[in-house]
Write a protein that holds these residues in place. Structure first.
Motif, PDB file in Angstrom:
ATOM      1  N   TYR A 279       0.826  -1.212   0.000  1.00 18.62           N
ATOM      2  CA  TYR A 279       0.000   0.000   0.000  1.00 18.62           C
ATOM      3  C   TYR A 279       0.868   1.273   0.000  1.00 18.62           C
ATOM      4  O   TYR A 279       0.731   2.135   0.860  1.00 18.62           O
ATOM      5  CB  TYR A 279      -0.978   0.010   1.185  1.00 18.62           C
ATOM      6  CG  TYR A 279      -2.001  -1.090   1.082  1.00 18.62           C
ATOM      7  CD1 TYR A 279      -3.254  -0.845   0.488  1.00 18.62           C
ATOM      8  CD2 TYR A 279      -1.720  -2.370   1.526  1.00 18.62           C
ATOM      9  CE1 TYR A 279      -4.182  -1.863   0.361  1.00 18.62           C
ATOM     10  CE2 TYR A 279      -2.642  -3.391   1.397  1.00 18.62           C
ATOM     11  CZ  TYR A 279      -3.877  -3.142   0.817  1.00 18.62           C
ATOM     12  OH  TYR A 279      -4.799  -4.135   0.688  1.00 18.62           O
TER      13      TYR A 279
ATOM     14  N   GLY B  75      -5.616  -5.461  -3.293  1.00 18.38           N
ATOM     15  CA  GLY B  75      -6.762  -4.552  -3.212  1.00 18.38           C
ATOM     16  C   GLY B  75      -7.110  -3.826  -4.492  1.00 18.38           C
ATOM     17  O   GLY B  75      -7.852  -2.851  -4.459  1.00 18.38           O
ATOM     18  N   LEU B  76      -6.589  -4.276  -5.640  1.00 16.78           N
ATOM     19  CA  LEU B  76      -6.934  -3.618  -6.898  1.00 16.78           C
ATOM     20  C   LEU B  76      -7.919  -4.465  -7.688  1.00 16.78           C
ATOM     21  O   LEU B  76      -7.913  -5.683  -7.599  1.00 16.78           O
ATOM     22  CB  LEU B  76      -5.674  -3.400  -7.744  1.00 16.78           C
ATOM     23  CG  LEU B  76      -4.603  -2.477  -7.153  1.00 16.78           C
ATOM     24  CD1 LEU B  76      -3.409  -2.409  -8.090  1.00 16.78           C
ATOM     25  CD2 LEU B  76      -5.162  -1.078  -6.914  1.00 16.78           C
ATOM     26  N   ASN B  77      -8.772  -3.804  -8.504  1.00 19.16           N
ATOM     27  CA  ASN B  77      -9.712  -4.546  -9.349  1.00 19.16           C
ATOM     28  C   ASN B  77      -8.933  -5.238 -10.474  1.00 19.16           C
ATOM     29  O   ASN B  77      -7.776  -4.904 -10.724  1.00 19.16           O
ATOM     30  CB  ASN B  77     -10.797  -3.622  -9.905  1.00 19.16           C
ATOM     31  CG  ASN B  77     -10.247  -2.501 -10.741  1.00 19.16           C
ATOM     32  OD1 ASN B  77      -9.966  -1.433 -10.228  1.00 19.16           O
ATOM     33  ND2 ASN B  77     -10.050  -2.728 -12.023  1.00 19.16           N
ATOM     34  N   PRO B  78      -9.542  -6.230 -11.128  1.00 27.70           N
ATOM     35  CA  PRO B  78      -8.791  -7.042 -12.093  1.00 27.70           C
ATOM     36  C   PRO B  78      -8.020  -6.252 -13.153  1.00 27.70           C
ATOM     37  O   PRO B  78      -6.876  -6.573 -13.449  1.00 27.70           O
ATOM     38  CB  PRO B  78      -9.881  -7.917 -12.722  1.00 27.70           C
ATOM     39  CG  PRO B  78     -10.871  -8.105 -11.616  1.00 27.70           C
ATOM     40  CD  PRO B  78     -10.891  -6.777 -10.893  1.00 27.70           C
ATOM     41  N   LYS B  79      -8.604  -5.170 -13.695  1.00 24.01           N
ATOM     42  CA  LYS B  79      -7.911  -4.417 -14.735  1.00 24.01           C
ATOM     43  C   LYS B  79      -6.710  -3.659 -14.149  1.00 24.01           C
ATOM     44  O   LYS B  79      -5.599  -3.729 -14.682  1.00 24.01           O
ATOM     45  CB  LYS B  79      -8.900  -3.437 -15.398  1.00 24.01           C
ATOM     46  CG  LYS B  79      -8.304  -2.461 -16.380  1.00 24.01           C
ATOM     47  CD  LYS B  79      -7.918  -3.154 -17.683  1.00 24.01           C
ATOM     48  CE  LYS B  79      -7.547  -2.212 -18.824  1.00 24.01           C
ATOM     49  NZ  LYS B  79      -7.053  -0.906 -18.489  1.00 24.01           N
TER      50      LYS B  79
ATOM     51  N   HIS C  91       0.608 -12.761  -2.739  1.00 21.96           N
ATOM     52  CA  HIS C  91      -0.208 -13.906  -2.337  1.00 21.96           C
ATOM     53  C   HIS C  91      -0.946 -14.480  -3.539  1.00 21.96           C
ATOM     54  O   HIS C  91      -1.724 -15.408  -3.408  1.00 21.96           O
ATOM     55  CB  HIS C  91      -1.240 -13.494  -1.283  1.00 21.96           C
ATOM     56  CG  HIS C  91      -0.648 -13.243   0.070  1.00 21.96           C
ATOM     57  ND1 HIS C  91       0.317 -14.061   0.615  1.00 21.96           N
ATOM     58  CD2 HIS C  91      -0.888 -12.292   0.992  1.00 21.96           C
ATOM     59  CE1 HIS C  91       0.636 -13.601   1.813  1.00 21.96           C
ATOM     60  NE2 HIS C  91      -0.074 -12.524   2.058  1.00 21.96           N
TER      61      HIS C  91
ATOM     62  N   MET D 207      -0.961 -16.536  -6.592  1.00 27.30           N
ATOM     63  CA  MET D 207      -0.121 -17.575  -7.198  1.00 27.30           C
ATOM     64  C   MET D 207      -0.126 -17.480  -8.725  1.00 27.30           C
ATOM     65  O   MET D 207       0.854 -17.838  -9.372  1.00 27.30           O
ATOM     66  CB  MET D 207      -0.596 -18.960  -6.749  1.00 27.30           C
ATOM     67  CG  MET D 207      -0.603 -19.148  -5.239  1.00 27.30           C
ATOM     68  SD  MET D 207       1.043 -18.969  -4.513  1.00 27.30           S
ATOM     69  CE  MET D 207       0.654 -18.079  -3.023  1.00 27.30           C
TER      70      MET D 207
ATOM     71  N   ILE E  45      -4.155 -20.710 -17.811  1.00 35.10           N
ATOM     72  CA  ILE E  45      -5.410 -21.289 -18.278  1.00 35.10           C
ATOM     73  C   ILE E  45      -5.346 -21.607 -19.773  1.00 35.10           C
ATOM     74  O   ILE E  45      -5.815 -22.657 -20.221  1.00 35.10           O
ATOM     75  CB  ILE E  45      -6.585 -20.317 -17.984  1.00 35.10           C
ATOM     76  CG1 ILE E  45      -6.747 -20.103 -16.474  1.00 35.10           C
ATOM     77  CG2 ILE E  45      -7.870 -20.801 -18.627  1.00 35.10           C
ATOM     78  CD1 ILE E  45      -7.477 -21.171 -15.719  1.00 35.10           C
TER      79      ILE E  45
ATOM     80  N   ASN F  94     -12.071  -0.076  -8.829  1.00 34.17           N
ATOM     81  CA  ASN F  94     -11.784   0.907  -7.779  1.00 34.17           C
ATOM     82  C   ASN F  94     -12.446   2.222  -8.161  1.00 34.17           C
ATOM     83  O   ASN F  94     -12.352   2.662  -9.298  1.00 34.17           O
ATOM     84  CB  ASN F  94     -10.259   1.111  -7.650  1.00 34.17           C
ATOM     85  CG  ASN F  94      -9.524  -0.167  -7.284  1.00 34.17           C
ATOM     86  OD1 ASN F  94      -8.931  -0.806  -8.126  1.00 34.17           O
ATOM     87  ND2 ASN F  94      -9.608  -0.558  -6.045  1.00 34.17           N
TER      88      ASN F  94
ATOM     89  N   GLN G 230     -11.442  -4.267   5.140  1.00 37.66           N
ATOM     90  CA  GLN G 230     -10.348  -4.982   4.494  1.00 37.66           C
ATOM     91  C   GLN G 230      -9.182  -5.297   5.435  1.00 37.66           C
ATOM     92  O   GLN G 230      -8.675  -6.408   5.434  1.00 37.66           O
ATOM     93  CB  GLN G 230      -9.845  -4.088   3.349  1.00 37.66           C
ATOM     94  CG  GLN G 230      -8.734  -4.680   2.557  1.00 37.66           C
ATOM     95  CD  GLN G 230      -8.233  -3.727   1.481  1.00 37.66           C
ATOM     96  OE1 GLN G 230      -7.099  -3.297   1.485  1.00 37.66           O
ATOM     97  NE2 GLN G 230      -9.103  -3.399   0.530  1.00 37.66           N
TER      98      GLN G 230
ATOM     99  N   GLU H 265     -14.240  -6.128   1.075  1.00 39.86           N
ATOM    100  CA  GLU H 265     -12.956  -6.735   0.677  1.00 39.86           C
ATOM    101  C   GLU H 265     -12.216  -7.394   1.843  1.00 39.86           C
ATOM    102  O   GLU H 265     -11.050  -7.078   2.120  1.00 39.86           O
ATOM    103  CB  GLU H 265     -12.043  -5.687   0.035  1.00 39.86           C
ATOM    104  CG  GLU H 265     -12.556  -5.184  -1.288  1.00 39.86           C
ATOM    105  CD  GLU H 265     -11.496  -4.323  -1.965  1.00 39.86           C
ATOM    106  OE1 GLU H 265     -10.363  -4.819  -2.119  1.00 39.86           O
ATOM    107  OE2 GLU H 265     -11.790  -3.185  -2.310  1.00 39.86           O
TER     108      GLU H 265
ATOM    109  N   ALA I 138      -8.672  -9.194   0.885  1.00 40.62           N
ATOM    110  CA  ALA I 138      -7.691  -8.561  -0.015  1.00 40.62           C
ATOM    111  C   ALA I 138      -6.260  -8.676   0.496  1.00 40.62           C
ATOM    112  O   ALA I 138      -5.322  -8.711  -0.290  1.00 40.62           O
ATOM    113  CB  ALA I 138      -8.051  -7.096  -0.229  1.00 40.62           C
TER     114      ALA I 138
ATOM    115  N   HIS J 144     -12.871  -8.056  -5.088  1.00 42.11           N
ATOM    116  CA  HIS J 144     -12.236  -7.995  -6.409  1.00 42.11           C
ATOM    117  C   HIS J 144     -11.931  -9.388  -6.927  1.00 42.11           C
ATOM    118  O   HIS J 144     -11.384  -9.532  -8.017  1.00 42.11           O
ATOM    119  CB  HIS J 144     -10.931  -7.196  -6.343  1.00 42.11           C
ATOM    120  CG  HIS J 144     -11.127  -5.728  -6.226  1.00 42.11           C
ATOM    121  ND1 HIS J 144     -12.031  -5.039  -7.017  1.00 42.11           N
ATOM    122  CD2 HIS J 144     -10.557  -4.806  -5.431  1.00 42.11           C
ATOM    123  CE1 HIS J 144     -11.991  -3.753  -6.694  1.00 42.11           C
ATOM    124  NE2 HIS J 144     -11.115  -3.598  -5.733  1.00 42.11           N
TER     125      HIS J 144
ATOM    126  N   SER K  78     -13.434  -3.303 -16.711  1.00 43.96           N
ATOM    127  CA  SER K  78     -12.182  -3.588 -15.988  1.00 43.96           C
ATOM    128  C   SER K  78     -12.329  -4.730 -14.992  1.00 43.96           C
ATOM    129  O   SER K  78     -11.593  -4.810 -14.014  1.00 43.96           O
ATOM    130  CB  SER K  78     -11.657  -2.351 -15.238  1.00 43.96           C
ATOM    131  OG  SER K  78     -11.398  -1.339 -16.140  1.00 43.96           O
TER     132      SER K  78
END
Lengths: 282, 279
Positions: free
Chosen positions: A91, A174-178, A203, A205, A270, B47, B94, B172, B175, B204, B243
């Motif tokens: 962070y 803590g970030l969204n997939p994109k 964390h 894998m 995958i 986010n 979180q 979350e 996370a 997420h 996203s």
């Protein structure tokens, strides 16, 4: 540039009732240009290890040789070591403090005694390297950016020091997939452009399997494994006992094998698994 | 029965700088949805999409700028309801380190019920039950800072459970956890929901959202999709444009389809995919 750790041992609260052995006789070597992933359960010693690599913590015993210099010997300039080894904490966006993006990124290099032109050039280069629009964002307050952007600014601040080794502690948490995928792309770009050493703690894998040349597995302060993604992620039982997991593709591969499907490849992604299944179905 | 009901829910963050200039940032832009009592609902979105703002509107930490949010029929804008709403809807955030307040596990779990003015004997019973529920009873005399991330998060959940809420909103919660910690926390969330606690999970991780009864997809403060995991994850291209992504089992199904192998699009979990491929 190389990093060598020999018989590194660290004890927290030595002599106190809650004394604990955080690092237990760790030895490994990282060669120039290597991308090394580090995994391990919470409390396994990952962060303690990283903090030794740029001299934030001192070992109880053992040595840490950065670019030929043993940083545990007396009289070593920590300033020099910290220029060579850049550490991005978890962070890192919480460490932003300046009024503008450019000023925040300039903070590190400004303390190196560089000329103003050199500082400006490094700031611009670092901001571009983390994939942000320099012209548009340089004068914006970092606090007005999105979570993913803030994190890039914080990383740019470390890159602007031009470290020969960059250590990232869970840069995607803590970030969204994109945004997550963008940070991974960014790390790859930095690795290619600067051809430096990257140590990457996660964390996740899937990320570790995809990005790393080699993986270090920490368990209760010991270095439990040191090998390629394929070598590490085929040791399913041991990993699960340590509270870790397989990448999704490998988990699927192992389970399909146990159910009798004859998948020969160790599929870490995958798409590779889909190829293998398609091949079997002929 | 509807537990949450949002009607044209709007939330603006308003700030004024030292020159008195007021800027408004609309975080939620006219949401309409219902969440039924006892259900497990996941909220996903990138986010800044408004997820956490919505969570805070669910227990009156924030109240709507316009529109209404009803919790068990109570309007959160009515100050009379604030404490009743917060007793019914607990939140777990979180970072477990930011929500643990005591130096001993059982004291920490007791903190919530103490603030409700509950009888000390009753608190002892609740604390023990809550710690058993999250499988942490053996640690009740320990110091939280010596526990792992997953253990600390389960302590935070026990603190919420001890208040005997009807609903828990998890923002979350996994996370920051390692794989084992994530599994432990997800298992506890599933068990609480099975006991009848209305569960809202912001995440997420698409494979976590796949475990829910219903998924709400937020983007730019608006609901972009709403439906069962099968309905939502069928729309992989749209999710990507927002996203977001799909769970690994769905991704494998899509990759197989590209290679001419048909897999049903209602496969959501790794277990289901393995069963299908090996049948």
């Amino acid at each position: 540039m190389s990093i060598e750790v020999r018989n590194l041992t660290h004890v927290y609260s030595e002599g106190m009732p809650h004394e604990s052995l955080a690092l237990d006789d760790i030895s490994f070597r990282v060669e120039d240009g290597e991308f090394v992933g580090i995994i391990g359960h919470t409390g396994s010693g990952k962060s303690t290890l990283l903090q030794h690599l740029n001299g934030l913590l001192k070992p109880k015993s053992g040595s840490i040789i950065i670019d030929g210099t043993d940083i545990t010997s007396p009289g070593v300039s920590m300033r020099e070591i910290r220029c060579k080894v850049g550490l991005v904490f978890q962070y890192p966006e919480y460490q932003l403090f300046e009024e503008t993006v450019a000023k925040d990124v300039a903070f590190g290099p400004s303390n190196l005694g560089l000329s103003q032109e050199e500082i400006d050039a490094r700031v611009e280069e670092a901001i571009r390297l983390v994939g942000l629009d320099y012209e548009r964002l340089k004068d914006v307050s970092p606090f007005e950016l999105s979570g993913g952007q803030k994190r890039r600014v914080a990383i740019a601040g470390v890159i602007a020091m031009k470290p020969q080794a960059l250590i990232l502690d869970e840069p995607t948490a803590g970030l969204n997939p994109k945004a997550h995928a963008d940070i991974l792309d960014m790390v790859n770009t930095i690795h290619r452009t600067e051809s430096n050493i990257i140590l990457f703690v996660s964390h996740n894998m899937n990320d570790i399997a995809r990005m790393s040349d080699r993986i270090l597995v920490m368990d209760h302060g010991r270095l439990a494994m040191n090998g390629t993604p394929e070598e590490v992620f085929t040791r399913e039982e041991e990993l699960k006992q340590m509270g870790l997991a397989l990448p999704d593709a490998m988990e699927l591969t192992m389970r399909l094998r146990r159910k009798g499907m004859n998948i020969e490849q160790n599929c870490l992604e995958i798409s590779a698994l889909a190829d293998a299944i398609a091949q079997l179905r002929g | 029965m509807n537990y949450f009901e949002a009607k044209n829910l709007v939330f603006d963050y308003v700030k004024s700088d030292e020159n008195g200039l007021v800027t408004t940032n609309r975080a939620l832009d006219g949401l309409n949805f219902v969440i039924e009592k006892g259900k497990f609902t996941a909220i996903i979105g990138q986010n800044g999409s408004g997820k956490s703002t919505l969570a805070k509107n669910m227990n009156a930490l924030l109240v709507p700028t316009e529109g209404t949010m009803l919790v068990d029929g109570m309007d959160t804008c009515d100050a009379e309801n604030t404490w009743k709403v917060r007793q019914r809807v607990a939140m777990v955030f979180q970072n477990p380190d930011n929500q643990i307040v005591s130096a001993i596990v059982e004291d920490d779990v007791a903190f919530g019920p103490e603030t409700l003015g509950i009888d000390p004997d009753e608190i002892r019973v609740r604390v023990d039950e809550a710690l058993m529920g999250v499988e942490m009873i053996d640690y009740k005399k320990k110091a939280p800072h010596l526990l792992s991330g997953g253990q600390k998060q389960r302590i935070a959940i026990a603190g919420a459970v001890a208040m005997q809420p009807e609903c828990i909103v998890f923002d979350e919660p996994t996370a920051m956890l390692d794989p084992k910690g994530r599994q432990e926390v997800l298992k506890v969330i599933g068990q609480l929901n099975a006991k009848g606690i209305t569960t809202v999970l912001i995440t997420h991780f698409m494979e976590e959202a796949a475990l829910a009864d219903k998924i709400i997809v937020l983007d730019g403060g608006r609901i972009q999709m709403e439906g069962t995991p099968v309905e939502v994850f069928r729309r992989a291209d749209e999710l990507k444009a927002l996203s977001l992504g799909v769970p690994p089992a769905v991704e494998l199904g899509l990759e197989l389809k590209e290679r001419g192998i048909d897999a049903p699009d209602d496969i959501m979990t790794i277990d289901e995919m393995v069963d299908y491929l090996c049948q």
